[in-house]
Design a protein around this motif. Structure first.
Motif, PDB file in Angstrom:
ATOM      1  N   ARG A 195     -26.749  35.269 -33.178  1.00 49.28           N
ATOM      2  CA  ARG A 195     -25.290  34.922 -33.898  1.00 49.28           C
ATOM      3  C   ARG A 195     -25.129  34.989 -35.222  1.00 49.28           C
ATOM      4  O   ARG A 195     -24.282  35.367 -35.933  1.00 49.28           O
ATOM      5  CB  ARG A 195     -25.001  33.445 -33.303  1.00 49.28           C
ATOM      6  N   ASP A 196     -26.435  34.521 -35.640  1.00 47.25           N
ATOM      7  CA  ASP A 196     -26.354  34.725 -37.287  1.00 47.25           C
ATOM      8  C   ASP A 196     -26.303  36.356 -37.998  1.00 47.25           C
ATOM      9  O   ASP A 196     -25.440  36.440 -39.000  1.00 47.25           O
ATOM     10  CB  ASP A 196     -27.576  34.035 -37.782  1.00 47.25           C
ATOM     11  N   ALA A 197     -26.789  36.954 -37.162  1.00 44.51           N
ATOM     12  CA  ALA A 197     -26.834  38.460 -37.508  1.00 44.51           C
ATOM     13  C   ALA A 197     -25.526  39.236 -36.969  1.00 44.51           C
ATOM     14  O   ALA A 197     -24.721  39.980 -37.612  1.00 44.51           O
ATOM     15  CB  ALA A 197     -27.844  39.088 -36.986  1.00 44.51           C
ATOM     16  N   HIS A 198     -25.117  38.957 -35.742  1.00 48.28           N
ATOM     17  CA  HIS A 198     -23.935  39.647 -35.024  1.00 48.28           C
ATOM     18  C   HIS A 198     -23.074  38.573 -34.014  1.00 48.28           C
ATOM     19  O   HIS A 198     -23.422  38.409 -32.943  1.00 48.28           O
ATOM     20  CB  HIS A 198     -24.544  40.769 -34.292  1.00 48.28           C
ATOM     21  N   PRO A 199     -22.258  37.886 -34.745  1.00 52.66           N
ATOM     22  CA  PRO A 199     -21.671  36.902 -33.936  1.00 52.66           C
ATOM     23  C   PRO A 199     -20.863  37.463 -32.536  1.00 52.66           C
ATOM     24  O   PRO A 199     -20.753  36.890 -31.722  1.00 52.66           O
ATOM     25  CB  PRO A 199     -20.577  36.367 -35.041  1.00 52.66           C
ATOM     26  N   THR A 200     -20.233  38.795 -32.805  1.00 56.33           N
ATOM     27  CA  THR A 200     -19.700  39.148 -31.869  1.00 56.33           C
ATOM     28  C   THR A 200     -20.250  39.382 -30.547  1.00 56.33           C
ATOM     29  O   THR A 200     -20.035  39.464 -29.624  1.00 56.33           O
ATOM     30  CB  THR A 200     -18.638  40.452 -32.217  1.00 56.33           C
ATOM     31  N   VAL A 201     -21.651  40.095 -30.761  1.00 54.81           N
ATOM     32  CA  VAL A 201     -22.388  40.155 -29.769  1.00 54.81           C
ATOM     33  C   VAL A 201     -22.962  38.835 -29.039  1.00 54.81           C
ATOM     34  O   VAL A 201     -22.946  38.853 -27.800  1.00 54.81           O
ATOM     35  CB  VAL A 201     -23.850  40.891 -30.201  1.00 54.81           C
ATOM     36  N   ALA A 202     -23.032  37.816 -29.843  1.00 54.56           N
ATOM     37  CA  ALA A 202     -23.652  36.401 -29.426  1.00 54.56           C
ATOM     38  C   ALA A 202     -22.357  35.968 -28.494  1.00 54.56           C
ATOM     39  O   ALA A 202     -22.770  35.401 -27.329  1.00 54.56           O
ATOM     40  CB  ALA A 202     -24.077  35.490 -30.462  1.00 54.56           C
ATOM     41  N   ASP A 203     -21.154  36.277 -28.892  1.00 56.55           N
ATOM     42  CA  ASP A 203     -20.225  35.770 -28.200  1.00 56.55           C
ATOM     43  C   ASP A 203     -19.949  36.538 -26.714  1.00 56.55           C
ATOM     44  O   ASP A 203     -19.543  36.012 -26.041  1.00 56.55           O
ATOM     45  CB  ASP A 203     -18.905  35.771 -28.839  1.00 56.55           C
ATOM     46  N   ALA A 204     -20.223  37.938 -26.958  1.00 59.21           N
ATOM     47  CA  ALA A 204     -19.913  38.647 -25.776  1.00 59.21           C
ATOM     48  C   ALA A 204     -21.088  38.240 -24.571  1.00 59.21           C
ATOM     49  O   ALA A 204     -20.788  38.182 -23.536  1.00 59.21           O
ATOM     50  CB  ALA A 204     -20.172  40.206 -26.073  1.00 59.21           C
ATOM     51  N   PRO A 370      -8.170  40.466 -29.254  1.00 59.53           N
ATOM     52  CA  PRO A 370      -9.370  41.227 -30.041  1.00 59.53           C
ATOM     53  C   PRO A 370      -9.052  41.310 -31.752  1.00 59.53           C
ATOM     54  O   PRO A 370      -9.861  41.692 -32.341  1.00 59.53           O
ATOM     55  CB  PRO A 370      -8.577  42.707 -29.606  1.00 59.53           C
ATOM     56  N   ASP A 371      -7.939  40.845 -32.150  1.00 56.70           N
ATOM     57  CA  ASP A 371      -7.624  40.961 -33.515  1.00 56.70           C
ATOM     58  C   ASP A 371      -8.034  39.246 -34.203  1.00 56.70           C
ATOM     59  O   ASP A 371      -7.901  39.154 -34.999  1.00 56.70           O
ATOM     60  CB  ASP A 371      -6.026  40.998 -33.752  1.00 56.70           C
ATOM     61  N   VAL A 372      -8.513  38.422 -33.233  1.00 57.52           N
ATOM     62  CA  VAL A 372      -8.663  37.385 -33.815  1.00 57.52           C
ATOM     63  C   VAL A 372     -10.107  36.833 -33.723  1.00 57.52           C
ATOM     64  O   VAL A 372     -10.696  36.928 -32.554  1.00 57.52           O
ATOM     65  CB  VAL A 372      -7.884  36.176 -32.904  1.00 57.52           C
ATOM     66  N   PRO A 373     -11.037  36.925 -34.577  1.00 59.33           N
ATOM     67  CA  PRO A 373     -12.374  36.837 -34.386  1.00 59.33           C
ATOM     68  C   PRO A 373     -12.794  35.424 -33.783  1.00 59.33           C
ATOM     69  O   PRO A 373     -11.920  34.334 -34.075  1.00 59.33           O
ATOM     70  CB  PRO A 373     -12.928  36.905 -35.810  1.00 59.33           C
ATOM     71  N   GLU A 374     -13.791  35.483 -33.037  1.00 62.29           N
ATOM     72  CA  GLU A 374     -14.188  34.236 -32.323  1.00 62.29           C
ATOM     73  C   GLU A 374     -14.857  33.157 -33.219  1.00 62.29           C
ATOM     74  O   GLU A 374     -15.651  33.775 -34.221  1.00 62.29           O
ATOM     75  CB  GLU A 374     -15.268  34.404 -31.290  1.00 62.29           C
ATOM     76  N   ALA A 375     -14.751  32.097 -33.133  1.00 64.27           N
ATOM     77  CA  ALA A 375     -15.264  30.888 -34.020  1.00 64.27           C
ATOM     78  C   ALA A 375     -16.608  30.864 -33.515  1.00 64.27           C
ATOM     79  O   ALA A 375     -16.900  30.957 -32.348  1.00 64.27           O
ATOM     80  CB  ALA A 375     -14.379  29.775 -33.878  1.00 64.27           C
ATOM     81  N   ASP A 376     -17.615  30.399 -34.328  1.00 64.23           N
ATOM     82  CA  ASP A 376     -19.000  30.146 -33.747  1.00 64.23           C
ATOM     83  C   ASP A 376     -18.823  28.934 -32.983  1.00 64.23           C
ATOM     84  O   ASP A 376     -18.257  28.112 -32.928  1.00 64.23           O
ATOM     85  CB  ASP A 376     -19.810  29.693 -35.104  1.00 64.23           C
ATOM     86  N   GLU A 377     -19.741  28.961 -31.957  1.00 67.97           N
ATOM     87  CA  GLU A 377     -19.968  28.088 -30.886  1.00 67.97           C
ATOM     88  C   GLU A 377     -21.507  27.611 -30.931  1.00 67.97           C
ATOM     89  O   GLU A 377     -22.305  28.172 -29.899  1.00 67.97           O
ATOM     90  CB  GLU A 377     -19.463  28.446 -29.700  1.00 67.97           C
ATOM     91  N   PRO A 378     -21.896  26.841 -31.881  1.00 67.22           N
ATOM     92  CA  PRO A 378     -23.436  26.693 -31.803  1.00 67.22           C
ATOM     93  C   PRO A 378     -23.789  26.026 -30.605  1.00 67.22           C
ATOM     94  O   PRO A 378     -24.953  25.947 -30.395  1.00 67.22           O
ATOM     95  CB  PRO A 378     -23.562  25.843 -32.897  1.00 67.22           C
ATOM     96  N   ASP A 379     -23.068  25.513 -29.679  1.00 65.41           N
ATOM     97  CA  ASP A 379     -23.466  24.739 -28.656  1.00 65.41           C
ATOM     98  C   ASP A 379     -23.491  25.915 -27.275  1.00 65.41           C
ATOM     99  O   ASP A 379     -23.514  25.247 -26.122  1.00 65.41           O
ATOM    100  CB  ASP A 379     -22.445  23.594 -28.071  1.00 65.41           C
ATOM    101  N   GLU A 380     -23.475  27.084 -27.502  1.00 60.02           N
ATOM    102  CA  GLU A 380     -23.505  27.711 -26.289  1.00 60.02           C
ATOM    103  C   GLU A 380     -24.468  28.935 -26.951  1.00 60.02           C
ATOM    104  O   GLU A 380     -24.632  29.279 -27.781  1.00 60.02           O
ATOM    105  CB  GLU A 380     -21.956  28.622 -26.257  1.00 60.02           C
ATOM    106  N   ASP A 381     -25.101  29.368 -25.741  1.00 57.56           N
ATOM    107  CA  ASP A 381     -26.129  30.598 -25.714  1.00 57.56           C
ATOM    108  C   ASP A 381     -25.846  31.525 -24.770  1.00 57.56           C
ATOM    109  O   ASP A 381     -24.760  31.668 -24.222  1.00 57.56           O
ATOM    110  CB  ASP A 381     -27.418  30.024 -25.745  1.00 57.56           C
ATOM    111  N   LEU A 382     -26.984  32.398 -24.418  1.00 57.52           N
ATOM    112  CA  LEU A 382     -26.625  33.170 -23.444  1.00 57.52           C
ATOM    113  C   LEU A 382     -26.407  32.909 -22.149  1.00 57.52           C
ATOM    114  O   LEU A 382     -25.663  33.427 -21.285  1.00 57.52           O
ATOM    115  CB  LEU A 382     -28.034  34.296 -23.474  1.00 57.52           C
ATOM    116  N   VAL A 383     -26.998  31.605 -21.577  1.00 55.41           N
ATOM    117  CA  VAL A 383     -26.434  31.197 -20.421  1.00 55.41           C
ATOM    118  C   VAL A 383     -25.643  30.160 -20.545  1.00 55.41           C
ATOM    119  O   VAL A 383     -25.211  29.383 -19.463  1.00 55.41           O
ATOM    120  CB  VAL A 383     -27.928  30.452 -19.903  1.00 55.41           C
ATOM    121  N   GLY A 384     -24.936  29.856 -21.695  1.00 54.49           N
ATOM    122  CA  GLY A 384     -23.746  29.211 -21.749  1.00 54.49           C
ATOM    123  C   GLY A 384     -23.901  27.554 -21.763  1.00 54.49           C
ATOM    124  O   GLY A 384     -23.019  27.023 -21.248  1.00 54.49           O
TER     125      GLY A 384
END
Length: 403
Positions: A195-204, A370-384
């Motif tokens: 998430r620190d390096a690529h927030p969109t990838v982490a959100d995906a 798609p035009d609104v960037p996702e906010a960081d969600e530090p309480d979520e990870d790959l497994v949600g």
């Protein structure tokens, strides 16, 4: 002052024009190269599908068990113990799955000898019906004798190969779950680094994990609905061991392609031997209608919504991944499509326009704007799930600022 204003406007216009011009390769060429790359990747995956499919199945099982892992961590259980508990829960599910299938088959095998006289009676009735239309017993014997023994051997070989493949898949799944449980211990920190390096990838990836769990929940719920319908119908028809066949129907719901047939044959055979042809036909009709209406019409709609794709994409996914991975691909069709969507569409802001064509609810719900960037969600990870126990420092999960 006046002479400099046109220059400023010209500079601004030029800057805006440059900004509006697409950068890099032309769109047609970019799309063509992307499709070519995806095709080559799918062909490569098909060659190693016997390995990749079971590994991806193991990943799906761990994602389903992730909420249990997160809950155990939150109540204070050490992460290692929580991870082991989660994988043991998955093993328990697999054991129950196999034992349920074995129980149903055992009941069928044990009951068939009791109907030996009924078999003989049905055989004689069939001969009478065939003789009425000009087919004699001698003709049937000749037809049976003309069957190529090599074809029978081939069928037996294919059956043995299928059983062997199933055992191999289970062995790979059981093994890979051990390693996935080890990785799950610090998955929170790993996803935070992503998430620190690529927030969109982490959100995906987070949406991928959430979608996979919803998909399997939907599959389980609809399998249970079909099983209940089957049990009630078999009870009304009067077929013995209706509950056994209901359990078999629920278990085979997870088996792609041949699952419906595996769940249909035993109760139909018992109905034929115990009640007659009319009852057997009634079982086939009930099973077929329930399977078609619930699992072929209703379930794909909800399963597609669960992973955020349209029913058409859901159906095409089944065809595509069955071609790539075989039976395992049919089982994992929608999760595999969700993973592909996560990396090619959701993780790339320039490609999110594709959601307008394939998303079940474009512009809302499961598909973000798609035009609104996702906010960081530090309480979520790959497994949600939140893998942080109460009182655990941020530095433990990788959220501490790094140089």
């Amino acid at each position: 002052m006046t002479s400099t204003e046109p220059d400023a406007r010209s500079s601004s216009t030029t800057s805006e024009g440059a900004t509006s011009q697409p950068s890099g390769l032309p769109r047609v060429l970019s799309v063509t190269l992307t499709l070519a790359a995806v095709t080559i990747t799918l062909l490569g995956l098909r060659q190693i599908g016997s390995f990749v499919g079971p590994v991806f199945l193991g990943l799906n099982l761990m994602l389903v068990a992730a909420p249990l892992f997160g809950w155990l961590v939150r109540i204070g259980m050490p992460r290692v113990v929580a991870s082991i508990s989660a994988v043991l829960a998955v093993y328990a599910f697999l054991v129950v799955f196999v034992l349920s299938l074995w129980w149903s088959i055992s009941v069928l095998v044990n009951e068939i000898p009791a109907y030996a006289s009924k078999f003989q009676e049905l055989y004689l009735q069939l001969l009478d019906q065939l003789q009425a239309i000009g087919v004699s017993e001698t003709m049937l014997t000749d037809q049976v004798a003309s069957i190529d023994k090599q074809q029978i051997v081939g069928l037996a070989t294919d059956l043995a190969k299928g059983i062997g493949d199933g055992v191999s898949i289970m062995a790979i799944v059981v093994t890979v779950l051990v390693f996935l449980s080890m990785d799950a211990i610090d998955i929170k920190r790993r996803i935070q680094l992503v998430r620190d390096a690529h927030p969109t990838v982490a959100d995906a990836l987070t949406r991928f994990g959430d979608g996979v769990r919803r998909y399997w929940v939907v599959t389980t719920v609809f399998g249970l609905i079909v099983a209940v319908i089957d049990v009630v119908a078999l009870g009304i028809i009067g077929v013995p061991f209706a509950l056994v066949w209901g359990v078999l129907s629920f278990v085979t719901n997870y088996v792609p392609n041949i699952g419906f047939v595996l769940g249909l044959v035993p109760p139909t055979l018992i109905a034929l031997l115990d009640k007659g042809v009319a009852s057997a036909i009634a079982v086939v009709v009930v099973y077929s209608v329930a399977n078609f209406v619930v699992q072929a019409i209703i379930q794909p709609k909800y399963a597609g919504d669960a992973v955020g794709v349209t029913p058409t994409v859901s159906f095409l996914s089944l065809l595509l991944w069955a071609w790539v991975f075989g039976a395992t691909g049919a089982l994992l069709a929608l999760p595999a499509t969700l993973l592909l969507k996560a990396f090619l569409v959701d993780a790339d802001p320039r490609g999110r326009w594709v959601n307008a064509l394939i998303a079940s609810r474009p512009g809302g719900g499961e598909t973000p704007d798609p035009d609104v960037p996702e906010a960081d969600e530090p309480d979520e990870d790959l497994v949600g799930v939140d893998g942080r126990a109460d009182g655990e420092n941020d530095s433990d999960d990788g959220s501490k600022p790094r140089g």
